[in-house]
Design an enzyme around this catalytic site. Structure first.
Site, PDB file in Angstrom:
ATOM      1  N   ASP A 195      11.742  -4.581  13.860  1.00  0.00           N
ATOM      2  CA  ASP A 195      11.023  -4.070  12.891  1.00  0.00           C
ATOM      3  C   ASP A 195      10.717  -4.902  11.943  1.00  0.00           C
ATOM      4  O   ASP A 195      11.882  -5.604  11.159  1.00  0.00           O
ATOM      5  CB  ASP A 195      11.791  -2.722  12.352  1.00  0.00           C
ATOM      6  CG  ASP A 195      10.869  -1.887  11.556  1.00  0.00           C
ATOM      7  OD1 ASP A 195       9.796  -2.425  11.149  1.00  0.00           O
ATOM      8  OD2 ASP A 195      11.044  -0.910  11.560  1.00  0.00           O
ATOM      9  N   ARG A 198       8.648  -4.772   9.266  1.00  0.00           N
ATOM     10  CA  ARG A 198       8.164  -4.095   8.119  1.00  0.00           C
ATOM     11  C   ARG A 198       8.791  -4.493   6.968  1.00  0.00           C
ATOM     12  O   ARG A 198      10.014  -4.877   6.876  1.00  0.00           O
ATOM     13  CB  ARG A 198       8.031  -2.532   8.080  1.00  0.00           C
ATOM     14  CG  ARG A 198       6.796  -2.186   9.230  1.00  0.00           C
ATOM     15  CD  ARG A 198       6.996  -0.710   9.450  1.00  0.00           C
ATOM     16  NE  ARG A 198       8.244  -0.135  10.167  1.00  0.00           N
ATOM     17  CZ  ARG A 198       8.560   0.989  10.517  1.00  0.00           C
ATOM     18  NH1 ARG A 198       7.486   1.872  10.221  1.00  0.00           N
ATOM     19  NH2 ARG A 198       9.610   1.341  11.090  1.00  0.00           N
TER      20      ARG A 198
END
Length: 298
Positions: A205, A207
């Site tokens: 991930d 982000r």
């Protein structure tokens, strides 16, 4: 691993490190350190990607761990700046919102805030931090629950008469649409969403929730009731200065196309969702086994 954690010049022994999230600029970590009496204490810190790390000391605030200066928590985000460029009224089938666009000094991504009602100075505001998903939101893809989550969030905010959706331009958990499509092809070969990202050279991930924290602060939101199934967001926002008073679950609709994806999020990414068991099959005929991968692919 970071072993040079110190408070007031006193080095601490790190017993374990758990990464809360790894963003483009910063990695937020929860760190257990050995205290003066040998007992373990918990600290939450931000590690900048230039290898300069800081940690949370309940008394002294944010402290550099590799360096000689100390800062307050707010100064952590000083180099990441956002600017509200415009807002406009946007009537939707859920009700009337204001859509605000933000520029930033780190990249050309135009993050957004969809706002209903008065939120400045308010506590316990219903909030969704949502990442862009072209396939799910525009095309209605059944491979994920992103479009459904966005609609649920808009509906609940409309029912409450107040709330914010922070829309982050971070397609595919930050890897971009091109890599996301390539990851889809790997998933069709039997690899799950986690392994597919790693095979393409990406993090699980990627982000960065820093802009979400800054946007909520710019809007004057004091604390949030966060609509999410993702514990990373529950941990990241307080680390960025936005208190979370409550988690509001978003239960997905499970189908044979998204079951393996949702199962992977629950079992490999800590997502807080209850899943029924469906007889799901891969498009190429491979059936998934119990760990979220199809038989014959590891």
């Amino acid at each position: 691993a970071y072993t040079g954690w110190e408070v007031g010049g006193r080095k601490l022994d790190v017993t374990s490190i758990f990464t809360i999230y790894a963003g483009e600029r910063t990695t937020c970590q929860r760190v257990w350190v050995s205290g003066p009496a040998g007992s373990d204490t918990l600290a939450t810190g931000i590690v900048n990607h230039d290898s300069t790390s800081v940690m949370w000391d309940p008394i002294g605030g944010w402290l550099w761990t590799t360096g000689r200066q100390s800062r307050t928590g707010d100064s952590l985000m000083m180099d990441y700046q956002i600017q509200r460029m415009a807002c406009a009224r946007v009537p939707t089938r859920f009700g009337e919102f204001r859509l605000c666009l933000y520029a930033n000094n780190q990249d050309d991504k135009e993050h957004l805030a969809l706002v209903m009602g008065k939120v400045r100075g308010r506590s316990n505001v219903l909030v969704r931090v949502h990442s862009e998903c072209f396939t799910g939101e525009v095309l209605g893809s059944l491979r994920c629950d992103c479009g459904e989550q966005l609609e649920q969030a808009m509906q609940r905010i409309a029912e409450a008469g107040q709330g914010v959706i922070v829309y982050l331009r971070q397609e595919g958990r930050g890897i971009g649409l091109l890599s996301k499509l390539r990851a889809y092809n790997l998933q069709d070969l039997g690899y799950d969403t986690v392994d597919a990202n790693v095979m393409l050279g990406h993090g699980i991930d990627e982000r960065d929730y820093t802009p979400a924290g800054l946007i909520l602060q710019e809007l004057g939101v004091q604390s949030v009731r966060l609509m999410t199934n993702n514990p990373t967001k529950l941990e990241a926002l307080p680390a960025l200065g936005v208190p979370v008073s409550e988690r509001v679950p978003l239960q997905p609709t499970v189908n044979v196309q998204n079951q393996i994806y949702l199962n992977t999020k629950a079992h490999r990414m800590r997502h807080l969702i209850d899943l029924p068991i469906l007889n799901a099959a891969r498009p190429n005929g491979n059936r998934p086994n119990g760990n979220g991968r199809s038989n014959g692919k590891h």
